[in-house]
Design a protein around this motif. Structure first.
Motif, mmCIF file in Angstrom:
data_model
loop_
_atom_site.group_PDB
_atom_site.id
_atom_site.type_symbol
_atom_site.label_atom_id
_atom_site.label_comp_id
_atom_site.label_asym_id
_atom_site.label_seq_id
_atom_site.Cartn_x
_atom_site.Cartn_y
_atom_site.Cartn_z
ATOM 1 N N SER A 104 54.592 -119.679 2.783
ATOM 2 C CA SER A 104 55.568 -119.777 3.744
ATOM 3 C C SER A 104 56.906 -119.550 3.241
ATOM 4 C CB SER A 104 55.884 -121.308 4.501
ATOM 5 O OG SER A 104 56.959 -121.442 5.300
ATOM 6 N N LYS A 105 57.435 -118.325 3.610
ATOM 7 C CA LYS A 105 58.651 -118.053 3.101
ATOM 8 C C LYS A 105 59.777 -118.725 3.586
ATOM 9 C CE LYS A 105 57.122 -113.073 2.625
ATOM 10 N NZ LYS A 105 55.685 -113.267 2.971
ATOM 11 N N ALA A 106 59.835 -119.170 4.884
ATOM 12 C CA ALA A 106 60.876 -120.357 5.218
ATOM 13 C C ALA A 106 60.770 -121.200 4.287
ATOM 14 C CB ALA A 106 60.481 -120.478 6.674
ATOM 15 N N PHE A 107 59.679 -122.177 3.925
ATOM 16 C CA PHE A 107 59.656 -123.119 3.163
ATOM 17 C C PHE A 107 60.492 -123.099 1.807
ATOM 18 C CE2 PHE A 107 57.897 -125.349 -0.473
ATOM 19 C CZ PHE A 107 58.223 -126.531 -0.074
ATOM 20 N N THR A 108 60.081 -121.651 1.502
ATOM 21 C CA THR A 108 60.525 -121.349 0.059
ATOM 22 C C THR A 108 62.111 -121.225 0.044
ATOM 23 O OG1 THR A 108 58.357 -120.510 -0.606
ATOM 24 C CG2 THR A 108 60.189 -119.641 -1.641
ATOM 25 N N LYS A 109 62.607 -120.644 1.006
ATOM 26 C CA LYS A 109 64.021 -120.230 1.189
ATOM 27 C C LYS A 109 64.667 -121.602 1.334
ATOM 28 C CE LYS A 109 65.761 -116.697 1.212
ATOM 29 N NZ LYS A 109 66.245 -115.736 0.269
ATOM 30 N N ASP A 110 64.164 -122.427 2.024
ATOM 31 C CA ASP A 110 64.953 -123.720 2.128
ATOM 32 C C ASP A 110 64.703 -124.549 1.193
ATOM 33 O OD1 ASP A 110 65.457 -123.201 4.839
ATOM 34 O OD2 ASP A 110 63.634 -124.381 5.503
ATOM 35 N N PHE A 111 63.590 -124.458 0.275
ATOM 36 C CA PHE A 111 63.455 -124.993 -0.919
ATOM 37 C C PHE A 111 64.337 -124.498 -2.190
ATOM 38 C CE2 PHE A 111 61.514 -124.855 -5.446
ATOM 39 C CZ PHE A 111 61.140 -126.128 -5.581
ATOM 40 N N LEU A 112 64.554 -123.373 -2.277
ATOM 41 C CA LEU A 112 65.412 -122.775 -3.044
ATOM 42 C C LEU A 112 66.936 -123.152 -2.929
ATOM 43 C CD1 LEU A 112 64.095 -119.162 -3.037
ATOM 44 C CD2 LEU A 112 63.831 -120.691 -4.983
ATOM 45 N N LYS A 113 67.347 -123.266 -1.649
ATOM 46 C CA LYS A 113 68.574 -123.660 -1.270
ATOM 47 C C LYS A 113 68.834 -125.048 -1.687
ATOM 48 C CE LYS A 113 71.660 -123.951 2.875
ATOM 49 N NZ LYS A 113 71.679 -123.755 4.542
ATOM 50 N N LYS A 114 67.956 -125.936 -1.309
ATOM 51 C CA LYS A 114 68.019 -127.414 -1.487
ATOM 52 C C LYS A 114 67.956 -127.609 -3.133
ATOM 53 C CE LYS A 114 65.450 -131.630 -1.187
ATOM 54 N NZ LYS A 114 64.074 -132.324 -0.666
ATOM 55 N N TYR A 115 67.464 -126.892 -4.122
ATOM 56 C CA TYR A 115 67.472 -126.984 -5.508
ATOM 57 C C TYR A 115 68.449 -126.011 -6.244
ATOM 58 C CZ TYR A 115 63.738 -130.640 -4.897
ATOM 59 O OH TYR A 115 63.174 -131.623 -4.480
ATOM 60 N N HIS A 116 69.364 -125.571 -5.483
ATOM 61 C CA HIS A 116 70.387 -124.639 -6.186
ATOM 62 C C HIS A 116 69.705 -123.553 -6.935
ATOM 63 C CE1 HIS A 116 72.912 -127.631 -4.357
ATOM 64 N NE2 HIS A 116 72.365 -128.677 -5.098
ATOM 65 N N ILE A 117 68.413 -122.997 -6.496
ATOM 66 C CA ILE A 117 68.144 -121.974 -7.187
ATOM 67 C C ILE A 117 68.393 -120.525 -6.591
ATOM 68 C CG2 ILE A 117 65.808 -120.852 -7.950
ATOM 69 C CD1 ILE A 117 64.596 -123.738 -7.717
ATOM 70 N N PRO A 118 69.000 -119.715 -7.399
ATOM 71 C CA PRO A 118 69.579 -118.556 -6.513
ATOM 72 C C PRO A 118 68.845 -117.643 -5.916
ATOM 73 C CG PRO A 118 69.397 -118.175 -9.117
ATOM 74 C CD PRO A 118 69.013 -119.634 -8.873
ATOM 75 N N THR A 119 69.235 -117.356 -4.657
ATOM 76 C CA THR A 119 68.406 -116.280 -3.799
ATOM 77 C C THR A 119 69.236 -115.561 -2.861
ATOM 78 O OG1 THR A 119 66.468 -116.300 -2.333
ATOM 79 C CG2 THR A 119 68.067 -117.941 -1.966
ATOM 80 N N ALA A 120 68.922 -114.794 -1.940
ATOM 81 C CA ALA A 120 69.784 -114.061 -1.012
ATOM 82 C C ALA A 120 70.100 -114.912 0.257
ATOM 83 C CB ALA A 120 69.232 -113.058 -0.603
ATOM 84 N N ASP A 121 71.100 -114.751 0.704
ATOM 85 C CA ASP A 121 71.398 -115.580 1.962
ATOM 86 C C ASP A 121 70.395 -115.098 3.207
ATOM 87 O OD1 ASP A 121 73.715 -116.593 0.942
ATOM 88 O OD2 ASP A 121 75.096 -114.749 1.723
ATOM 89 N N TYR A 122 70.154 -116.087 3.849
ATOM 90 C CA TYR A 122 69.066 -115.979 4.900
ATOM 91 C C TYR A 122 69.302 -116.751 6.191
ATOM 92 C CZ TYR A 122 67.200 -120.466 3.877
ATOM 93 O OH TYR A 122 67.242 -121.871 3.627
#
Length: 429
Positions: A104-122
Motif C-alpha cells: 500500500s503506497k498510501a500506508f507507506t507515505k503516511d508511515f514516512l510522514k509519521k516517522y519523519h523519513i524524507p519523501t515527496a509531498d503527497y
C-alpha cells in the motif's frame, strides 16, 4: 540443506543459481520456476503457483525444506511467510503485515510522514473529482500511483494536465490496475537521480547489499513508459560512503525501528527506491519488500559470500555476526523484452541461446518456458537478462551487450544504454 525459492522471474533464477553454488545446499526447488531455473545444477522446478500458500507449505513439509526464500511481492501479500512461520518452517521475507510497505503506497507515505523519513509531498484520493482538482491546483509535473500492487507498472509521470487526468480516470474509474487502483497517491515530481538501495534485515540488524541502479523507462535515455525494469548495474558510482551513511541514518534505521514500533517487525529484503537530488539530499520514492528485479541479477553476480549462509543467518536473527564479500568488478544486466512491452505483446517466440564462455557472463531467464522437445520459448514481457562482469563499468557493459547480441529471438527489443548514468558519472570524475 534443501532450499525452496518461490517465484518464476529473473530474480528467482538468480536466487536459485546463487543458492545452488553453496556447498551447504544439496537441492534447490523453484516454485514454479521458468525455462532456465531447472537447468541449473541442483535445481528443479515445482508446478506450484506463488499464491497457492497451502500447497507451498505442504510441499515444504513433505520434502524436508530447510530454508525458503520468497521472490515476488504477490506471495508476500498472500501471507506465505505467515503460513510458513505458523508451520515452524524457516522462510525469509516479511510477514503480510510488514509487506504492506510495498502493498500500500498510501500506508507507506503516511508511515514516512509519521516517522519523519524524507519523501515527496503527497495526497491520497479515492474520488476522481477531488483528485483532478488537486492536480489542477498543484500543477504539473506530478506522479500518480496506484495504491496497491501493479507489477511495477502502476506509476504514471504526468507532465501535463491531460495526462494527469487520464491517469486518474484510468485508475479510479476504469480500474486499469484492478483493485490496486481503488485508491491513488498523487505526489510532487522530484528532480535528481534514482538509486536502488537494498538491504537484508533480520528484524533489527540491517546489512546493506552492493549498490545498484536500475533503468525503469522502456527506451534509451530513460524515455518512454515505466516498466518493471530494462536493466541494472552494480556498483552504482552515485553511492559513496557519505551517502550510504545518510541513507542508513535517515531512511533504513528509522524505517526498521518504526515498523517494529507499529507491531510490524520487518525481516527480509528491504528495497528503498531513492531519489538523490543534486545537493545530495535524499527522498524515498517507494519501498519494495523483496529483492529488486533486475537488480538481483548483477548484485548476485558480484556476491562472493555464501548466499545460503547469509539467508539462514537472517532467518535466525544472526546477521550481525556476518561480513559480506563482493567481487570488486562491475556487473551489468540488460533485459530482453517482448515487442510491445509494457503494453500488449506476443508470447511463444522461440529463443536461441549462446554458449556462455565463462563465469563472468550469465543469462538469467525470466519470461520463458521449455517445451517437451526442450525448446525455450517466450512467456512474458521481460524474457531474459544478459549479465556480465568487467573490470570497469564500461567493460562490463560491453560484455553484457556482446552476450545479448548472441541471443536470437524474433519480435524483441532491449535498451542499448544500460549503465549510461554510472559511466557518465565516472567520466565526470
Amino acid at each position: 540443506m534443501r532450499v525452496l525459492i518461490i517465484g518464476s522471474g529473473g530474480r528467482e533464477h538468480a536466487l536459485a543459481w546463487s543458492m545452488a553454488k553453496s556447498h551447504r545446499v544439496t537441492q534447490v526447488f523453484v516454485a514454479p520456476g521458468n525455462g532456465g531455473t531447472d537447468t541449473e545444477p541442483k535445481c528443479r522446478n515445482i508446478p506450484i503457483e506463488v499464491t497457492d500458500v497451502d500447497a507451498l507449505v505442504h510441499f515444504a513439509e513433505e520434502n524436508g525444506i530447510d530454508l525458503t526464500v520468497v521472490g515476488p511481492e504477490a506471495a508476500l501479500m498472500a501471507g506465505v511467510v505467515d503460513a510458513f512461520e505458523a508451520a515452524h518452517l524457516a522462510c525469509f521475507g516479511p510477514t503480510k503485515a510488514a509487506a504492506i510497505l510495498e502493498g500500500s503506497k498510501a500506508f507507506t507515505k503516511d508511515f514516512l510522514k509519521k516517522y519523519h523519513i524524507p519523501t515527496a509531498d503527497y495526497e491520497v484520493f479515492t474520488n476522481t473529482t477531488e483528485a483532478k482538482s488537486y492536480a489542477q491546483k498543484h500543477g504539473v509535473p506530478l506522479v500518480i500511483k496506484a495504491d496497491g500492487l501493479a507489477a511495477g507498472k502502476g506509476v504514471i509521470l504526468a507532465f501535463d494536465l491531460p495526462t494527469a487526468y487520464q491517469a486518474i480516470d484510468d485508475m479510479l474509474e476504469n480500474q486499469c490496475f484492478g483493485k490496486a487502483g481503488n485508491q491513488i497517491v498523487i505526489e510532487s515530481f522530484l528532480q535528481g537521480e534514482e538509486l536502488s538501495f537494498i538491504a537484508m534485515v533480520d528484524g533489527k540488524t540491517i546489512v546493506p547489499l552492493a549498490s545498484a541502479q536500475d533503468h525503469k523507462a522502456r527506451d534509451n535515455g530513460d524515455q518512454g513508459p515505466n516498466t518493471g525494469g530494462m536493466g541494472a548495474y552494480s556498483p552504482a558510482p552515485l553511492l559513496d560512503q557519505a551517502l550510504l551513511d545518510t541513507i542508513m541514518t535517515e531512511v533504513m534505521t528509522p524505517t526498521v525501528a518504526g515498523m517494529a514500533k507499529e507491531g510490524r517487525p520487518f525481516k527480509g529484503f528491504l528495497y528503498a527506491g531513492l531519489m538523490i537530488a543534486p545537493d545530495r539530499s535524499i527522498k524515498v520514492l517507494e519501498f519494495n519488500c523483496r529483492f529488486g528485479d533486475p537488480e538481483t541479477q548483477p548484485i548476485l553476480m558480484r556476491l562472493q559470500s555464501d548466499f545460503a549462509i547469509l539467508v539462514q543467518a537472517a532467518c535466525y536473527d544472526q546477521l550481525g555476526d556476518l561480513t559480506l564479500e563482493w567481487d570488486p568488478r562491475s556487473a551489468v544486466g540488460v533485459v530482453l523484452a517482448a515487442k510491445g512491452y509494457p503494453e500488449a505483446y506476443d508470447k511463444g517466440q522461440a529463443i536461441t541461446l549462446p554458449v556462455q564462455a565463462d563465469d563472468a557472463q550469465k543469462i538469467f531467464h525470466a519470461g520463458t518456458v521449455r517445451t517437451l522437445d526442450n525448446t525455450v520459448i517466450s512467456s512474458g514481457g521481460r524474457i531474459l537478462c544478459a549479465c556480465a562482469l568487467g573490470e570497469t563499468l564500461s567493460t562490463a557493459q560491453q560484455a553484457a551487450y556482446d552476450l545479448m547480441q548472441r541471443i536470437h529471438c524474433e519480435d524483441t527489443f532491449y535498451r542499448t544504454d544500460i549503465g549510461h548514468k554510472g559511466i557518465a558519472r565516472i567520466t565526470q570524475k
